[in-house]
Design a protein around this motif. Structure first.
Motif, mmCIF file in Angstrom:
data_model
loop_
_atom_site.group_PDB
_atom_site.id
_atom_site.type_symbol
_atom_site.label_atom_id
_atom_site.label_comp_id
_atom_site.label_asym_id
_atom_site.label_seq_id
_atom_site.Cartn_x
_atom_site.Cartn_y
_atom_site.Cartn_z
ATOM 1 N N THR A 113 0.829 -1.206 0.000
ATOM 2 C CA THR A 113 0.000 0.000 0.000
ATOM 3 C C THR A 113 0.865 1.258 0.000
ATOM 4 O O THR A 113 1.750 1.409 0.848
ATOM 5 N N TRP A 114 0.589 2.149 -0.963
ATOM 6 C CA TRP A 114 1.208 3.472 -0.977
ATOM 7 C C TRP A 114 0.378 4.414 -0.092
ATOM 8 O O TRP A 114 -0.850 4.419 -0.155
ATOM 9 N N HIS A 115 1.056 5.232 0.718
ATOM 10 C CA HIS A 115 0.353 6.239 1.495
ATOM 11 C C HIS A 115 1.258 7.441 1.714
ATOM 12 O O HIS A 115 2.487 7.348 1.607
ATOM 13 N N SER A 116 0.655 8.594 1.996
ATOM 14 C CA SER A 116 1.418 9.806 2.277
ATOM 15 C C SER A 116 2.098 9.681 3.627
ATOM 16 O O SER A 116 1.558 9.076 4.558
ATOM 17 N N HIS A 118 2.871 12.202 5.710
ATOM 18 C CA HIS A 118 2.287 13.131 6.684
ATOM 19 C C HIS A 118 1.279 13.988 5.948
ATOM 20 O O HIS A 118 1.155 13.943 4.737
ATOM 21 N N LYS A 119 0.527 14.783 6.691
ATOM 22 C CA LYS A 119 -0.567 15.544 6.091
ATOM 23 C C LYS A 119 -0.087 16.497 5.010
ATOM 24 O O LYS A 119 -0.761 16.709 4.010
ATOM 25 N N LYS A 120 1.095 17.077 5.197
ATOM 26 C CA LYS A 120 1.595 18.010 4.193
ATOM 27 C C LYS A 120 1.868 17.310 2.866
ATOM 28 O O LYS A 120 1.950 17.949 1.829
ATOM 29 N N SER A 121 2.006 15.984 2.893
ATOM 30 C CA SER A 121 2.282 15.248 1.668
ATOM 31 C C SER A 121 1.072 15.172 0.760
ATOM 32 O O SER A 121 1.180 14.719 -0.372
ATOM 33 N N LEU A 122 -0.091 15.599 1.237
ATOM 34 C CA LEU A 122 -1.272 15.587 0.384
ATOM 35 C C LEU A 122 -1.184 16.671 -0.677
ATOM 36 O O LEU A 122 -1.899 16.627 -1.667
ATOM 37 N N ARG A 123 -0.306 17.639 -0.483
ATOM 38 C CA ARG A 123 -0.112 18.644 -1.521
ATOM 39 C C ARG A 123 0.951 18.143 -2.494
ATOM 40 O O ARG A 123 1.650 17.165 -2.259
ATOM 41 N N ARG A 124 1.043 18.841 -3.644
ATOM 42 C CA ARG A 124 2.023 18.435 -4.653
ATOM 43 C C ARG A 124 3.431 18.456 -4.072
ATOM 44 O O ARG A 124 3.799 19.353 -3.328
ATOM 45 N N GLY A 125 4.228 17.456 -4.433
ATOM 46 C CA GLY A 125 5.600 17.406 -3.980
ATOM 47 C C GLY A 125 5.784 16.654 -2.685
ATOM 48 O O GLY A 125 6.901 16.510 -2.205
ATOM 49 N N GLY A 126 4.701 16.160 -2.082
ATOM 50 C CA GLY A 126 4.816 15.434 -0.829
ATOM 51 C C GLY A 126 5.415 14.056 -1.018
ATOM 52 O O GLY A 126 5.347 13.467 -2.083
ATOM 53 N N LEU A 128 6.021 9.902 -0.209
ATOM 54 C CA LEU A 128 5.167 8.722 -0.098
ATOM 55 C C LEU A 128 5.963 7.556 0.463
ATOM 56 O O LEU A 128 7.187 7.491 0.308
ATOM 57 N N GLU A 129 5.249 6.622 1.101
ATOM 58 C CA GLU A 129 5.845 5.372 1.559
ATOM 59 C C GLU A 129 5.029 4.200 1.019
ATOM 60 O O GLU A 129 3.802 4.280 0.926
ATOM 61 N N ALA A 140 9.376 0.762 0.300
ATOM 62 C CA ALA A 140 9.959 1.793 -0.573
ATOM 63 C C ALA A 140 9.563 3.163 -0.059
ATOM 64 O O ALA A 140 8.540 3.325 0.616
ATOM 65 N N VAL A 141 10.385 4.159 -0.398
ATOM 66 C CA VAL A 141 10.125 5.546 0.006
ATOM 67 C C VAL A 141 10.363 6.449 -1.195
ATOM 68 O O VAL A 141 11.414 6.380 -1.847
ATOM 69 N N TYR A 142 9.377 7.283 -1.485
ATOM 70 C CA TYR A 142 9.519 8.321 -2.518
ATOM 71 C C TYR A 142 9.741 9.635 -1.791
ATOM 72 O O TYR A 142 8.852 10.137 -1.108
#
Length: 205
Positions: A113-116, A118-126, A128-129, A140-142
């Protein structure tokens, strides 16, 4: 002990297409060119080519208009898009930012499962794990904070697996990044149009 593979992801001119550079220590990992077909109706939304735009097709992804899920597929390079076996990148819910897919690792199907992060990752450029659902391990980590340029980001894959799994991780990651970008562009355009309409109404009043 070998270090986890790192992939540099760069947006090209006008930030439409993507280029992926594989680990420097792995000569067998070619670079990948991701063709963004947002303005070309009838084509898959993203086409992943080996090496460059003229290279063999490795994978495809398609955004569905009436579903929150995304169609994804890997191909055999010698057969291109004709050999694609489509699967689903499944969203947990309409309001969720979590997307799940299944891959074969060491001969057994596993869910990731990919998820953000933290909350700030919901914006562009955030960032992912990618989490291995059965073990809870971060596979994996983006990371958007690692690049030397604003358009450079790094994907680190921590799970020992074959190149096909790495390709699946890469393509699902970029597919989600691009989807988020399109959603935010659409929202910004809608807000701009609404503001323009309000201004015009106020002037004419």
């Amino acid at each position: 002990m070998s270090l986890p593979p790192h992939y540099k992801i760069t947006t090209t001119f006008w930030k439409r297409n993507y280029e992926i550079t594989g680990p420097q220590s792995t000569s067998t990992s070619p670079s990948i060119f991701v063709e963004n077909s947002q303005l070309k109706p009838g084509k898959p939304d993203l086409t992943f080519h080996a090496a460059n735009k003229e290279g063999p097709i490795l994978a495809l992804s398609r955004y569905k208009h009436f579903s929150s899920d995304i169609e994804i597929g890997l191909s055999e390079p010698q057969h291109g898009h004709r050999s694609v076996r489509w699967d689903s990148l499944h969203r947990d819910g309409w309001r969720s930012s979590r997307y799940r897919f299944t891959a074969h690792v060491n001969g057994r199907p596993e869910s990731f499962t990919w998820h953000s992060t933290h909350k700030k990752s919901l914006r562009r450029g955030g960032s992912l794990e990618l989490v291995h659902d059965r073990t809870g391990v971060v596979a994996a980590v983006y990371d958007t904070r690692c690049g030397l340029r604003s358009g450079d980001h790094v994907l680190t894959i921590n799970t020992p697996a074959d190149e096909r799994f790495h390709l699946l991780v890469l393509m699902t990651c970029i597919t989600l990044v691009e989807k988020r970008k399109r959603t935010e562009d659409a929202s910004a355009a809608a807000a701009s149009n609404s503001a323009s309409a309000s201004t015009a109404a106020a002037v004419s009043a």
